[in-house]
Scaffold this motif. Structure first.
Motif, PDB file in Angstrom:
ATOM      1  N   ASN A  81      45.183  30.808  54.738  1.00 41.95           N
ATOM      2  CA  ASN A  81      44.515  31.766  53.854  1.00 41.95           C
ATOM      3  C   ASN A  81      45.120  31.814  52.455  1.00 41.95           C
ATOM      4  N   VAL A  84      43.031  32.782  49.024  1.00 42.43           N
ATOM      5  CA  VAL A  84      41.666  33.243  49.306  1.00 42.43           C
ATOM      6  C   VAL A  84      41.188  34.241  48.255  1.00 42.43           C
ATOM      7  N   SER A  90      35.538  32.806  46.841  1.00 42.90           N
ATOM      8  CA  SER A  90      35.784  33.704  47.975  1.00 42.90           C
ATOM      9  C   SER A  90      36.281  35.080  47.542  1.00 42.90           C
ATOM     10  N   LYS A 169      40.524  23.898  60.338  1.00 37.47           N
ATOM     11  CA  LYS A 169      41.309  25.017  59.808  1.00 37.47           C
ATOM     12  C   LYS A 169      42.100  25.690  60.926  1.00 37.47           C
ATOM     13  N   SER A 284      34.377  31.644  54.928  1.00 38.49           N
ATOM     14  CA  SER A 284      35.120  31.847  53.675  1.00 38.49           C
ATOM     15  C   SER A 284      34.884  33.226  53.071  1.00 38.49           C
TER      16      SER A 284
END
Lengths: 533, 434
Positions: A81, A84, A90, A169, A284
């Motif tokens: 993350n 982000v 995002s 991921k 996302s």
């Protein structure tokens, strides 16, 4: 150093948009793929449509795969993350807003102006974007494409390629991998391929099957009980009848049973197509959902209103259908209405008798309110002489539902607003199916998210990354299990928790809800004193 | 109405306030010079890493405080007059209290290194430290390299933070292996390798000699004590432990040593004044615990306890079995009961160690070598159930029982591969060959 200089230094952004060379190439490939689709939309006549469609979808796929490989496989396994909230896409930055507006625009055109996509009007041949998909549609079902085929194809491609990205991921997390494999399978097989093959059957005069995604249950599949759908199924021999019975069994038997065993996650984050897109392409944006208490209040009123709307609408549709030819079915209008009334009353009475204490004030008032409304409408029907049910023509109800809920809420807002409101707007605020499964999950399910004694450090990762906007931390820091009707069991809270506090489990109903004022680890006498009060 | 004033809005002070509100209608005021609202200190790292915004680290929405009639006051307490029961603030404001709870937490240690107050030198404890880091290390153009001094939990978190922005990190650790004052060797060595796998320049057995400035008073480089090597850098993180943040109390009548001295009831030498959390120092350590416990969980427990005392149910701080957790980059760490590193290990404490081939999971089980009683467990990369170990420790289970029932304590997510049978056979084999 002067303060001014310090200030300007702090403006320097962390390098959020620094893509590697490979990632830039991947983006370029994807953009070329999208560019082909855009050209088609602008009515470019490609010489070999099948070839160009393949190139386009192929480039988008390959681009995403290369990007995902470079983003995740170059690093050690773990939570990914970083940055982000710095990335424009995002964090509701410019990219996020542009994407949101483009997606919303796409949905508006798709639902209301399909001719702009090239949908052939009045039996004419398709043009534009839709004609580009003709070869694939003819290959699968034998028919030319429609706007829904184009949408279905792009939807499926999105779930597959972003699902692959998601699996990379979370390559350290088998729960995430299996779950994602499952939604990819159900989307490709059940939502996309099987209905296309079913329409092959319709080439024979014995079959008249409607489009039917077997995994999509009423009330999510709100058109299952439309006249054309029932007629189609009933005029398609045993297969059609089986499918109708399966649809009914799904609602009353299969889904309550599975929800009892595993929670609503078996559907919402393992099977459902809406959930599938949210969990893959929407991943996302999961942190953008509002965690405010006020959002939770809005959610409860909104989603249950949609549920009541869909129950009323469906009842009216079936009621009208039964009225057309009273001698055709063993089920008469009055028995049907009576049946619905008895069922709803049973659910209401059982809940109030056994679970009244578990419900919070709002929920209780809401339930009573809705029950009174429905009861009043039934009384009006039985005492009045009107031919219309609930004072309104059922067809008007049905088209209002289709427009406002089916199209605008679930499509335009639900998906178009991913980059602004998060990826589960529809599932959280609108989906009547989620409301029913959530009710079952809250009232009778073995599923809960267990919290681990006193280990919570209130960091907030769980709440931030909950796509349903559940303030997970509020429970975890009290050592209280999470039993919430909205939880879709995606398991991301447990994944991002840095201290191993959360675990999705199916266990005994006993002691499922266990608020603690004093957490494990403190004086045992103090825990007893305070917690057993 | 009795006025309870709490200095410090961290987990200890806020927990105390919440519980006092649950138990009573007393007037409550929380004072902080750091931030307006309570936030989770342990989550500061995630803001810099872009996982969360600051607001996400606040466990309660802003309306919570007013709704629960907890007054928040932003201000820096300069002195406490215990005779008049008055707090004097830096801006000359005053506040009277009937009962006072000191919950001011810690501050990063500085050991008098030359250059320790230069621009670009910071700890990683307060919100202001984070702001400072954002200023001096926003990206790897502004900060070409950072040096971290001190190999503890905060040090490795700071390394992870900087790493998330691709800033090269040199990590100076005084010990011969990461955190081996606490971790047994097998675990400590695994974390060494994991740190290096994240491309951190890990320097073991290395101390800081001095930090050198450039002409503007910014950090230019550090010198390593042992080798004399100069490392060019823009940021220096001082993470060599923390100590109680109590300078403002030193001139008052309240007894202090390293921290604010308290008895088992968390009472100071002055009536109606209490201290909880990182800043409290027990006269006598409780069991094997340290007299000052700078841990999130103990802060919370002291808050829970002192609230009872203040509300008329005077009880001692009597924590249960020790537990703790952390995360070293991608590897989670949990501990239940006592497992010592090789330095402080008592003679009777024997270890069983198991490590997975992938070098990201291991466990160490401690037991009494004479009685076989289970003493504690450390796990890396495997989640365990707090409640189960707490029960086993209370029941004084022997180590065979624990090893045999280990799967009952597993807390990993569903479908994860489990290792209990592998661990159990390794455990059995060890005794056959030994």
């Amino acid at each position: 150093m002067s303060n001014e200089l310090n200030h300007s230094m702090s403006l320097a952004k962390p390098e959020a948009n620094n893509l590697s060379i490979k990632q830039k190439i991947a983006v370029l490939l994807g953009v070329i793929g999208l560019f082909i689709l855009t050209l088609a939309l602008l009515n470019t006549q490609f010489p070999n449509k099948g070839l160009f469609l393949s190139i386009s979808l192929g480039l988008i796929t390959v681009g995403t795969i290369i990007f995902a490989h470079d983003a995740y496989l170059t690093k050690l396994e773990g939570i990914k993350n970083d940055g982000v909230w710095f990335k424009s896409m995002s964090s509701r930055g410019i990219l996020g807003w542009v994407t949101g507006i483009v997606l919303t625009g796409f949905y508006i055109v798709l639902y209301f102006y399909p001719q702009f996509l090239g949908q052939g009007q009045n039996g004419e041949a398709n043009t534009g974007l839709i004609s580009l998909f003709d070869p694939l549609s003819i290959l699968l079902s034998g028919n030319p494409a429609s706007q829904w085929f184009v949408y279905g194809t792009l939807y499926t491609v999105a779930i597959l390629i972003f699902g692959y990205k998601f699996m990379l991921k979370y390559r350290h997390n088998r729960y995430q991998q299996l779950r994602t494999g499952s939604v990819m399978f159900f989307q490709l097989g059940f939502a996309f391929l099987i209905p296309e093959f079913m329409s092959r059957l319709n080439e024979s005069p014995d079959y008249n099957l409607p489009y039917y995604d077997l995994k999509s249950m009423w009330p999510l599949n709100y058109y299952l009980f439309d006249g054309w759908s029932i007629n189609g199924l009933l005029s398609s021999g045993n297969l059609g009848l089986m499918m109708l019975l399966f649809g009914i069994a799904s609602i009353f038997v299969i889904s309550p049973f599975l929800t009892y065993k595993y929670g609503k996650r078996w559907y919402c984050s393992w099977v459902c197509g809406c959930g599938g897109l949210a969990e893959t392409a929407g991943d996302s944006f999961r942190h953008l959902s509002s965690k405010k208490l006020s959002a939770w209040k809005l959610e409860r009123w909104l989603i249950h209103t949609v549920l009541v709307f869909s129950v009323v609408m469906t009842t009216a549709m079936i009621y009208t259908y039964l009225g057309k030819d009273p001698n055709k079915f063993w089920l008469t209008r009055s028995t049907f209405l009576l049946g619905v009334g008895i069922l709803l009353t049973l659910v209401f009475v059982i809940t109030m008798v056994f679970k009244r204490n578990e419900l919070d004030k709002d929920a209780r008032y809401g339930a009573i309110g809705y029950f009174v409304v429905i009861a009043a409408l039934f009384i009006m029907h039985y005492t009045g002489t009107s031919d219309k049910i609930f004072l309104i023509k059922s067809s008007a109800l049905r088209s209002a539902y289709g427009l406002y809920i089916g199209s605008i809420f679930s499509g335009v807002i639900g998906t178009g607003f991913y980059p602004i409101l998060g990826n589960r707007v529809w599932c959280r605020f609108g989906c009547p199916m989620a409301a029913i499964l959530g009710f079952q999950q809250r009232m009778f399910s073995k599923f809960r998210i267990t919290t681990n004694g006193g280990q919570c450090i209130s960091c907030g990762n769980c709440s931030t990354y909950c796509e349903m906007g559940i303030d997970v931390r509020a429970y975890a820091q009290k050592g209280e299990n999470i039993v919430r009707s909205s939880c879709v069991g995606c398991g991301i809270c447990a994944a991002v928790c840095p201290r191993g506090v959360l675990k999705l489990e199916n266990g005994s109903m006993e002691g499922r809800i266990n608020p603690n004022e004093i957490l494990l680890g403190n004086d045992v006498d103090l825990m007893d004193l305070v917690n057993q009060k | 109405m009795e006025h309870i004033v709490i200095i410090g809005n961290g987990i200890s002070g806020v927990t105390a306030a919440r519980h006092i509100r649950k138990l009573s209608d007393k007037k409550i005021t929380i004072i902080s010079a750091e931030t307006e609202y309570f936030f989770s200190r342990t989550a500061l790292m995630y803001i810099y890493m872009g996982h969360m915004n600051f607001e996400h680290t606040q466990p309660y929405e802003n309306w919570f405080w007013e709704k629960n009639r907890i007054n928040l006051k932003k201000g820096f307490v300069e002195t406490i007059n215990t005779n008049t029961k008055t707090l004097h603030f830096a801006d000359n404001d005053k506040l009277n209290y009937d009962k006072l709870i000191i919950a001011t937490g810690s501050k990063p240690n500085k050991f008098g290194w030359p250059g320790q107050d230069l621009n670009g030198v910071m700890g990683m404890y307060h919100k202001q430290d984070l702001d400072n880091l954002e200023k001096f290390a926003p990206n790897n153009q502004m900060c070409k390299r950072a040096v971290i001094v001190g190999g503890g939990l905060i040090g490795i978190e700071l390394a992870e933070m900087l790493n998330s922005r691709n800033i090269p990190v040199t990590f100076l650790v005084r010990e011969s292996s990461f955190w081996n004052g606490v971790l047994p060797d097998g675990e400590s060595e695994m974390i060494n390798r994991h740190i290096k796998n994240h491309h951190i320049d890990l320097r073991l057995s290395s101390n800081l000699k001095e930090i050198k400035p450039d002409e503007n008073g910014n950090v230019k480089s550090v010198i390593i004590e042992e080798t004399g090597e100069e490392i060019i850098c823009n940021v220096v993180g001082l993470t060599a432990g923390v100590s109680p943040n109590i300078d403002f109390i030193k001139n008052s009548n309240i007894e202090t040593d390293k921290g604010v001295k308290v008895n088992r009831f968390l009472e100071t030498n002055i009536p109606d004044i209490y201290a909880v959390g990182d800043c409290a120092e027990q006269h006598e350590p409780i069991g094997q615990r340290r007299p000052i416990e700078a841990v999130w969980y103990t802060g919370r427990m002291m808050g829970e306890t002192v609230a009872q005392t203040i509300c008329g149910n005077r009880i001692a701080y009597k924590p249960g079995h020790w537990f703790n957790s952390a995360k070293f980059f991608d590897i989670e760490y949990q501990t239940y009961g006592w497992v010592h590193g090789s330095k402080g290990k008592p003679d009777y404490e024997q270890h069983f160690h198991w490590k997975h081939n992938d070098d990201t999971k291991c466990i160490t089980v401690a037991y009494h070598k004479d009685t076989n009683t289970f003493l504690g467990i450390n796990t890396l990369g495997i989640r365990m159930r707090h409640e189960t170990f707490d029960t086993w420790l209370t029941e004084k289970r022997d180590v065979d029982y624990v090893m045999d029932h280990l799967s009952e304590a597993n807390f990993d997510p569903e479908f994860y591969k489990t290792f209990e049978s592998e661990i159990y056979s390794a455990y059995k084999n060890q005794f056959q060959t030994a």
